[in-house]
Scaffold this active site. Structure first.
Site, PDB file in Angstrom:
ATOM      1  N   SER A  92      40.675  46.481  44.262  1.00  0.00           N
ATOM      2  CA  SER A  92      41.348  45.201  44.524  1.00  0.00           C
ATOM      3  C   SER A  92      40.301  44.123  44.715  1.00  0.00           C
ATOM      4  O   SER A  92      39.178  44.402  45.130  1.00  0.00           O
ATOM      5  CB  SER A  92      42.163  45.297  45.805  1.00  0.00           C
ATOM      6  OG  SER A  92      41.303  45.392  46.930  1.00  0.00           O
ATOM      7  N   ASP A  93      40.664  42.881  44.447  1.00  0.00           N
ATOM      8  CA  ASP A  93      39.820  41.790  44.918  1.00  0.00           C
ATOM      9  C   ASP A  93      39.907  41.837  46.448  1.00  0.00           C
ATOM     10  O   ASP A  93      40.839  42.401  47.013  1.00  0.00           O
ATOM     11  CB  ASP A  93      40.281  40.438  44.376  1.00  0.00           C
ATOM     12  CG  ASP A  93      39.137  39.415  44.406  1.00  0.00           C
ATOM     13  OD1 ASP A  93      38.177  39.611  45.183  1.00  0.00           O
ATOM     14  OD2 ASP A  93      39.197  38.434  43.666  1.00  0.00           O
ATOM     15  N   CYS A  94      38.899  41.269  47.100  1.00  0.00           N
ATOM     16  CA  CYS A  94      38.754  41.612  48.511  1.00  0.00           C
ATOM     17  C   CYS A  94      39.878  41.067  49.377  1.00  0.00           C
ATOM     18  O   CYS A  94      40.130  39.869  49.409  1.00  0.00           O
ATOM     19  CB  CYS A  94      37.373  41.206  48.988  1.00  0.00           C
ATOM     20  SG  CYS A  94      36.183  42.246  48.100  1.00  0.00           S
ATOM     21  N   SER A  98      43.041  41.832  48.792  1.00  0.00           N
ATOM     22  CA  SER A  98      44.262  41.598  48.013  1.00  0.00           C
ATOM     23  C   SER A  98      45.481  42.224  48.668  1.00  0.00           C
ATOM     24  O   SER A  98      46.565  41.642  48.665  1.00  0.00           O
ATOM     25  CB  SER A  98      44.151  42.203  46.613  1.00  0.00           C
ATOM     26  OG  SER A  98      43.426  41.383  45.773  1.00  0.00           O
TER      27      SER A  98
END
Ligand SMILES: *[C@@H]1O[C@H](CO)[C@@H](O)[C@H](O)[C@H]1NC(C)=O
Ligand SMILES: *[C@@H]1O[C@H](CO)[C@@H](O)[C@H](O)[C@H]1NC(C)=O
Ligand SMILES: *[C@@H]1O[C@H](CO)[C@@H](O)[C@H](O)[C@H]1NC(C)=O
Ligand SMILES: *[C@@H]1O[C@H](CO)[C@@H](O)[C@H](O)[C@H]1NC(C)=O
Ligand SMILES: *[C@@H]1O[C@H](CO)[C@@H](O)[C@H](O)[C@H]1NC(C)=O
Ligand SMILES: *[C@@H]1O[C@H](CO)[C@@H](O)[C@H](O)[C@H]1NC(C)=O
Ligand SMILES: *[C@@H]1O[C@H](CO)[C@@H](O)[C@H](O)[C@H]1NC(C)=O
Ligand SMILES: *[C@@H]1O[C@H](CO)[C@@H](O)[C@H](O)[C@H]1NC(C)=O
Length: 793
Positions: free
Chosen positions: A306-308, A310
């Protein structure tokens, strides 16, 4: 550190002793392992009873053995970027998050610059690297970056998993992260991704061979941010809340292709899902986009991260489906997200399993994907090929020279009236270097950078060729005060030539920061105009920025003789600029973005995702493919100090396909008078009978000027004109070639018919339209065209 030093001393003593009794050549290579500060996991594990260190077994079997040995709590604690490790099994903590966008970066918590390695080579940002249109440069940069990354890993200062590159399409010129990307064209982005990723990941001799699930990795790369992510924060809409309304056509044509290429051709080992939603669904929770597409259709060998935060964003900001935290982690795990950058998985997956929201096997599968990547990296068994790398392999002379070479190759000459450039050092002994970028330093490395080895500022680099009269012109790029303009005018009056260096920095364009206009900030325009209009000598304008700026005023001002776009040229940026200005290097870069005029942004909101013009709302199209209005400089623009002549030698002119009864004709929107054509298009998926057909052609390029130079040839497909709503043109190939003055070279191209001549229909099918395609070789006036007739019979 202290403990490790003791170990090294002890080891050194042993080695000295054994060297006394044994010939040097018999030194055990395994002993040399001990120099690495990060010993392989399995060098410390007593494997009796456990199989995950048994190297006779396949990685997935070993990974499963490891995962099966863990408790539920232990599993949960390995699913965040900060994996805690399992001491009782000999598994140390691991920080998954390191970054290497254009050199090893400080951005991830897995990388430090406070140890024996204080700095790493900081290359130009990807947008500038893209301007070189040189695939082998991109691969070499990936290779050198991964060598420095491995060296830093061995010194205990970096991980092995690097969440780079950023391959989102620059859909809109206001987006704050253009500098991080390879620009606006999907084909070019795809080629950049493949080369940079392979440069980072590939172990020599194992590029394509064997079972891809076991292919060794030098470091692990990550293509991000999947998908349709290109808005930070615009008029109250931020990336955490943004629901990108994307048509199926734009998804297939623009937003997915760079990722598909990265996975299929780059064999990247990770993809990152982005914060935003697409058509109402958070991407990290979308099974169709993650499991079905990336892991299924594209066959990813690796993990999805995930993007951080998310997952937290889906729960807290998007309040998706009113889920609890446990339901959120269950949903994203089920969608195919293996690793959570954040602590949602760590905190909530075990309760989610216990509450029956998700089966434990989902955790197991995610962990197996993660551990197989670590095994491919040698994290468990060691990496003999890289274990000797250390601090002396970072910021080497060669690597710094490569940073210089990359800066040179990325310079784009936009204007050069009366061939004022290059400046001869005989004639121009004293130059004024003025403007807020004349003494650019760390700002030249842009964002997602590391600590550079050293910095070459324009001022100091220009001083090597001429006496410099420096005046800052503005206190900084915001230039809110015009009191510094006068000293710049004065400096210019006393010089033989004037170089004005202006632009942007990360306080104006950056992650979390979109732009509000395309203008140079504050008084920068006044600075340029006043200095130029009063200058008694030639004026060169150098623009340092990522996103485009509307410099029509400078383009049209005859007092400004030359303009260079220098991008964010990295730690050797000053050298690159000076060498181009004084003709040590002949520039050949091309713009990877359309340089729109500022009024473009008043015609459509940043939130409109549509690539084609929106007739009802009056929005123009986006990128060179769909915008036909007036611009400052087009995509692909870039001049040289020499001239090239291109002639077509040989080309295939037609593709005729006899359709079988199962190959149906497909309708696509067309002009009324084209209705006589009984078969406008056929689905590419139905055309497997011509899947290997190519259009091979040769051109002859001659350097007809008096200087050696490099020439970038961009090849476009112009679809048959009877169809509506298709791209104006689309890049299908490019090459950069080096030619000595007077030299002629034959350059060959091979276009894959189904890839290069196909288009995406309004109903999101990839089709091959019949009719007369134009292949345009080169840009603008110098383009050489030929046609290819596609017919179905
Ligand atoms: C390692 O795996 C191989 C293949 O299954 C097996 O024959 C061998 O006994 C295992 N070694 C150990 C030490 O368990
Ligand atoms: C470097 O910084 C990290 C994070 O702040 C710290 O954990 C580490 O101990 C530092 N290393 C050295 C050698 O100072
Ligand atoms: C996860 O748990 C840790 C430790 O209890 C806590 O500090 C952190 O705030 C939690 N994070 C979230 C998002 O709940
Ligand atoms: C750093 O750059 C400056 C200016 O270009 C140069 O004079 C100096 O020698 C460089 N230092 C190192 C260590 O390379
Ligand atoms: C502009 O800069 C000068 C010199 O630093 C300063 O004296 C002056 O107050 C500044 N003006 C404004 C409007 O900030
Ligand atoms: C440009 O595109 C618009 C639609 O956005 C179209 O109406 C117009 O005719 C086009 N102009 C040219 C010169 O092709
Ligand atoms: C492309 O880059 C490589 C690596 O720097 C360089 O050796 C080569 O000369 C470049 N090619 C051209 C045509 O400029
Ligand atoms: C090549 O084709 C393009 C697109 O049809 C056209 O705009 C351009 O004028 C042509 N150039 C030449 C030299 O024929």
């Amino acid at each position: 550190m202290a403990v490790l030093r003791v170990a090294a001393v002890v080891f050194f003593t042993l080695l000295t002793l054994s060297a006394a009794v044994r010939p040097l050549s018999k030194r055990s290579p395994s002993l040399q392992h001990s120099f690495s500060q990060v010993p392989p996991v399995c060098s410390n594990v007593d494997i009796s009873g456990l199989q995950f260190c048994n190297t006779s077994l396949p990685y997935d079997v070993r990974a499963k053995d490891l995962v099966d040995s863990m408790t539920l709590e232990e599993k949960a604690h390995q699913l965040g970027n900060k994996a805690t490790g399992v001491p009782r099994l000999g598994i140390p903590p691991y920080q998954w998050w390191s970054e290497a966008l254009h050199g090893v970066s400080t951005s991830g918590p897995g990388t430090f610059f406070n140890g024996t390695v204080p700095a790493a080579t900081s290359f130009p940002t990807p947008l500038s690297l893209t301007a070189s249109f040189n695939e082998s440069l991109w691969r070499t940069l990936g290779q050198v970056t991964s060598t420095e990354a491995r060296a830093m890993h061995n010194e205990g200062q970096a991980g092995l998993t690097f969440w780079s590159p950023n391959i989102n399409v620059v859909r809109d010129p206001r987006w704050g992260r253009a500098m991080e990307t390879p620009g606006e064209d999907t084909f070019v982005i795809g080629r950049y991704a493949v080369n940079y990723v392979r440069g980072l990941q590939d172990v020599e001799g194992h590029e394509y061979s064997g079972d891809l699930n076991y292919r060794p990795l030098k470091v692990s790369a990550c293509c991000k941010h999947y998908a349709a992510y290109d808005l930070e924060n615009w008029e109250g809409v931020d990336r955490f809340h943004f629901d990108a309304k994307v048509t199926a056509q734009d998804m297939i044509e623009t937003f997915l292709p760079p990722f598909e290429t990265c996975v299929k051709e780059g064999d990247v080992s990770s993809v990152m899902c982005s914060f935003n939603q697409i058509n109402g669904i958070p991407i990290c929770a979308d099974t169709r986009l993650l499991s079905d597409t990336i892991k299924g259709d594209w066959n990813l060998h690796g993990y999805i991260v995930s993007d951080c935060d998310s997952a937290e964003v889906i729960h807290d900001a998007q309040k998706w489906l009113g889920d609890t935290q446990e339901e959120t982690v269950a949903r994203v795990l089920r969608a195919g997200m293996d690793l959570d950058c954040g602590d949602y998985y760590t905190n909530f997956t075990a309760p989610a399993v216990m509450e029956g929201k998700i089966r434990e096997s989902y955790l197991d599968n995610a962990l197996i994907n993660l551990y197989v990547v670590l095994m491919r990296l040698g994290y468990f068994d060691g990496s003999p090929a890289y274990e000797k790398l250390g601090k002396d392999d970072v910021c080497t002379k060669d690597n710094i020279e490569l940073a210089t070479e990359a800066a040179r190759q990325g310079m784009v000459l936009l204007k050069n009236d009366h061939n004022i450039l290059p400046l001869s050092t005989e004639k121009y002994k004293k130059v004024a270097a003025v403007g807020p970028k004349a003494n650019a330093n760390y700002d030249m490395v842009g964002n997602y950078a590391g600590v550079p080895c050293n910095i070459s500022s324009p001022w100091s680099a220009i001083s090597k060729y001429a006496e410099v009269l420096y005046a800052m012109g503005c206190a900084d790029v915001h230039c809110t005060n015009d009191t510094f303009i006068f000293p710049a005018v004065e400096a210019s009056r006393n010089a033989d030539a004037t170089i004005i260096l202006v632009g942007l920095d990360v306080s104006i364009e950056n992650e979390a920061l979109d732009r509000t206009d395309l203008l140079l900030p504050g008084y920068q325009t006044e600075l340029i105009n006043q200095v130029a209009n009063e200058a008694p000598n030639p004026v060169i304008l150098v623009v340092l920025c990522g996103g485009v700026v509307d410099i029509s005023f400078a383009k049209d001002n005859p007092k400004i003789n030359a303009i260079i776009w220098a991008g964010y040229p990295g730690e050797e940026g000053g050298t690159g600029i000076a060498e181009v200005i004084f003709g040590v290097y002949n520039p050949a870069g091309r713009l990877p973005l359309t340089w729109y005029k500022n009024d473009y942004i008043h015609q459509l909101p940043l939130t409109s995702m549509q690539m084609r013009p929106h007739y009802e709302l009056g929005y123009p199209g986006r990128t060179y493919k769909f915008f036909n209005g007036s611009i400052v400089y087009p995509f692909g623009h870039g001049l040289s100090y020499t001239q090239f002549q291109t002639t077509l030698v040989h080309a295939r002119r037609s593709v005729v396909t006899k359709l079988s009864p199962r190959q149906h004709c497909h309708n696509i929107p067309r002009q009324w008078d084209a209705y006589l054509n009984p078969c406008p298009a056929v689905l590419v998926d139905d055309l497997s009978n011509i899947k290997d057909e190519t259009i091979d052609f040769q051109i002859q390029v001659k350097n007809v000027g008096h200087r050696d130079g490099h020439h970038v040839i961009i090849v476009y497909d112009v679809p048959p004109e009877e169809y509506m709503e298709l791209p104006i043109k689309q890049v299908v190939a490019f090459k950069r070639v080096a030619l000595k003055a007077g030299e002629t070279q034959t350059v060959e191209f091979r276009l894959d018919v189904l890839k290069s001549l196909s288009v995406v229909s309004d109903t999101a099918y990839v089709v091959l339209p019949s009719g007369q395609h134009t292949i345009m070789v080169g840009d603008g006036d110098e383009a050489v065209n030929f046609t290819v007739n596609v017919r179905y019979i």
